[in-house]
Design an enzyme around this catalytic site. Structure first.
Site, short mmCIF file in Angstrom:
data_model
loop_
_atom_site.label_atom_id
_atom_site.label_comp_id
_atom_site.label_asym_id
_atom_site.label_seq_id
_atom_site.Cartn_x
_atom_site.Cartn_y
_atom_site.Cartn_z
N ARG A 50 4.21 -9.69 1.57
CA ARG A 50 3.38 -8.56 2.01
C ARG A 50 2.26 -9.12 2.86
O ARG A 50 1.56 -10.04 2.44
CB ARG A 50 2.77 -7.79 0.84
CG ARG A 50 1.61 -6.89 1.28
CD ARG A 50 1.09 -5.97 0.23
NE ARG A 50 2.03 -4.90 -0.03
CZ ARG A 50 1.69 -3.74 -0.63
NH1 ARG A 50 0.45 -3.52 -0.99
NH2 ARG A 50 2.60 -2.82 -0.84
N CYS B 107 2.98 7.57 -0.76
CA CYS B 107 3.33 6.22 -1.23
C CYS B 107 2.31 5.72 -2.25
O CYS B 107 2.63 4.85 -3.07
CB CYS B 107 3.43 5.27 -0.05
SG CYS B 107 1.99 5.29 1.03
N GLN C 284 9.47 0.84 0.05
CA GLN C 284 8.88 2.14 -0.28
C GLN C 284 9.84 3.27 0.10
O GLN C 284 9.98 4.26 -0.63
CB GLN C 284 7.54 2.30 0.46
CG GLN C 284 6.87 3.65 0.26
CD GLN C 284 6.28 3.84 -1.13
OE1 GLN C 284 5.57 2.99 -1.62
NE2 GLN C 284 6.58 4.97 -1.77
N HIS D 282 7.49 -0.62 5.85
CA HIS D 282 7.38 -0.73 4.38
C HIS D 282 8.74 -0.29 3.79
O HIS D 282 8.84 0.74 3.13
CB HIS D 282 6.24 0.16 3.89
CG HIS D 282 5.79 -0.11 2.49
ND1 HIS D 282 6.28 -1.17 1.73
CD2 HIS D 282 4.90 0.53 1.69
CE1 HIS D 282 5.71 -1.14 0.54
NE2 HIS D 282 4.87 -0.14 0.49
N ASP E 93 0.00 9.75 3.95
CA ASP E 93 -0.47 8.40 3.58
C ASP E 93 -1.94 8.33 3.96
O ASP E 93 -2.45 9.20 4.68
CB ASP E 93 0.37 7.37 4.35
CG ASP E 93 -0.01 5.92 4.05
OD1 ASP E 93 -0.64 5.68 3.00
OD2 ASP E 93 0.31 5.04 4.87
N ARG F 21 9.73 2.83 -7.30
CA ARG F 21 9.52 1.56 -6.58
C ARG F 21 10.20 0.42 -7.34
O ARG F 21 10.80 -0.47 -6.76
CB ARG F 21 8.02 1.24 -6.45
CG ARG F 21 7.18 2.22 -5.64
CD ARG F 21 7.62 2.29 -4.20
NE ARG F 21 7.78 1.00 -3.57
CZ ARG F 21 6.78 0.18 -3.22
NH1 ARG F 21 5.53 0.55 -3.36
NH2 ARG F 21 7.02 -1.00 -2.66
N1 NVA Z 1 -0.33 2.59 5.20
C1 NVA Z 1 -0.76 2.02 3.93
C2 NVA Z 1 0.38 1.99 2.97
C3 NVA Z 1 0.02 1.51 1.59
C4 NVA Z 1 1.18 1.48 0.66
C5 NVA Z 1 -1.32 0.65 4.18
O1 NVA Z 1 -0.71 -0.13 4.92
O2 NVA Z 1 -2.39 0.35 3.63
N1 CP Z 2 2.84 2.11 -2.27
C1 CP Z 2 2.49 0.83 -2.37
O1 CP Z 2 3.02 -0.05 -1.69
O2 CP Z 2 1.52 0.60 -3.29
P1 CP Z 2 0.75 -0.77 -3.53
O3 CP Z 2 -0.09 -1.03 -2.32
O4 CP Z 2 -0.04 -0.55 -4.76
O5 CP Z 2 1.78 -1.87 -3.70
#
Ligand code: NVA
Ligand code: CP
Length: 350
Positions: free
Chosen positions: A125, A289, A155, A152, A248, A334
């Protein structure tokens, strides 16, 4: 293959073929996966979910280990990888955003080669998609994208499984994404919907729409799957007749604080409110998400309230609470879907 009841036949020849094709594959974006492969992963997720609910052991991947690299924070993704790895019989090592040499003292290429000697799979990540691609290029073991700025994909599997559980089928459903549609969630949901035959609508201002290149590619996939991709700047028109409304956060991890003001101004008309949900289908579900800014129970939520006077952002607390069952089912999914991705790419045979 899905049989006439919409159930996957794990004993079929085609299923065996897909199982072989998925072995040792990276999971970096759903662009690289066919409709059948995605359907197989969803079926495998349901299979594992059922085993888990019945407390039946499925630890066939004993003696394997996975490395979990997080250059950004996480609750769901990290916990899902750790619990899923444990359920499959594997060990896991969590590398947090500050505790390793990656990027600071050691290149991604060198890191990939070191971790490949110790682990059977690597989750990443972080920031740009090119980082996870470099990791995959130099890794000898499967690499799984746990979120980048652009995509992602794990997800999306959870989201599609949730829609399937809510309605029974995916094909032909109207799916609307509201807000910043050009970032990881908007991009990946558009790809997932296009591949699986849903009608995807991005409800977003012009400058927050996904790139022309990705839209064109998704329209090609949608033409094959029977789905469609629509870009709509009017929030009311976007949600009309929707079966799933998704949003989101307006500012994603890693983006600078300075963008808040502009995002609040530009995206407030796309906030998912009861009024907007009333324009969707009667039995429409609301999805996110997570994490979400729907009240003042977070540090950032409070700071934004003090500065801009708003009590919620991308969704109202009323909509969030009404749909909380689906939202937390989506979060649970998830884990089941991440388990399926690890299992399939590490050669778990059903
Ligand atoms: N768009 C958000 C998704 C989090 C799961 C981010 O990248 O922070
Ligand atoms: N939706 C998601 O990826 O959550 P986290 O950032 O908590 O992993």
């Amino acid at each position: 293959m899905l049989n006439k009841d919409g159930k996957w036949d794990f004993d079929s020849e085609d299923s065996g073929k897909i199982q072989k094709e998925l072995r040792n594959r990276d999971f970096l974006t759903l662009k690289d996966y066919t409709r059948e492969e995605i359907e197989y992963l969803l079926a495998l997720s349901s299979y594992f979910k059922d085993l888990k609910q019945r407390h039946i052991l499925h630890d066939k991947l004993k003696c394997r280990n996975v490395a979990l690299i997080f250059e950004k924070t996480s609750t769901r993704t990290r916990c899902s990888f750790e619990v899923a790895a444990h359920d499959l019989g594997m060990g896991s090592t969590y590398l947090d955003p500050t505790g390793s040499q990656i990027g600071k003292k050691e290149s991604i290429a060198d890191t990939a080669q070191v971790l490949s000697r110790m682990y059977d799979g690597i989750e990443y990540r972080g920031f740009g998609q090119e980082r996870v691609e470099t990791l995959a290029k130099y890794s000898e073991v499967p690499v799984w994208n746990g979120l980048t700025n652009e995509y992602h994909p794990t997800q999306i599997l959870a989201d599609m499984l949730t829609i399937k559980e809510s309605f029974g089928t995916l094909k032909g459903r109207k799916f609307v994404y509201m807000g910043d549609a050009r970032y990881n969630m908007g991009n990946s949901l558009m790809i997932g919907c296009a591949k699986l035959g849903l009608h995807f609508v991005a409800g977003a201002p012009e400058k927050y729409q996904p790139s022309r290149e990705l839209v064109d590619k998704c329209r090609e996939w949608a033409a094959e799957s029977g789905g469609s991709v629509t870009l709509e700047t009017d929030p009311e028109k976007a949600v009309a007749g929707a079966e799933a409304v998704y949003t989101d956060v307006w500012v994603s991890m890693g983006e600078p604080d300075e963008v808040w003001e502009e995002r609040i101004r530009d995206l407030t008309p796309y906030k998912v409110t009861d009024e907007l949900m009333n324009r969707a289908e009667k039995n429409a579900i609301f999805m996110h998400c997570l994490p979400s800014f729907h009240d003042l129970e977070t540090e950032i939520g409070k700071k934004i309230y003090e500065k801009y006077g708003i009590k919620d952002m991308e969704v109202t607390d009323s909509v969030f609470q009404k749909h909380s069952k689906v939202l937390f089912n989506e979060a649970e999914n998830r884990m089941h879907t991440i388990k399926a991705v690890m299992a399939a790419t590490l050669g778990y045979s059903v």
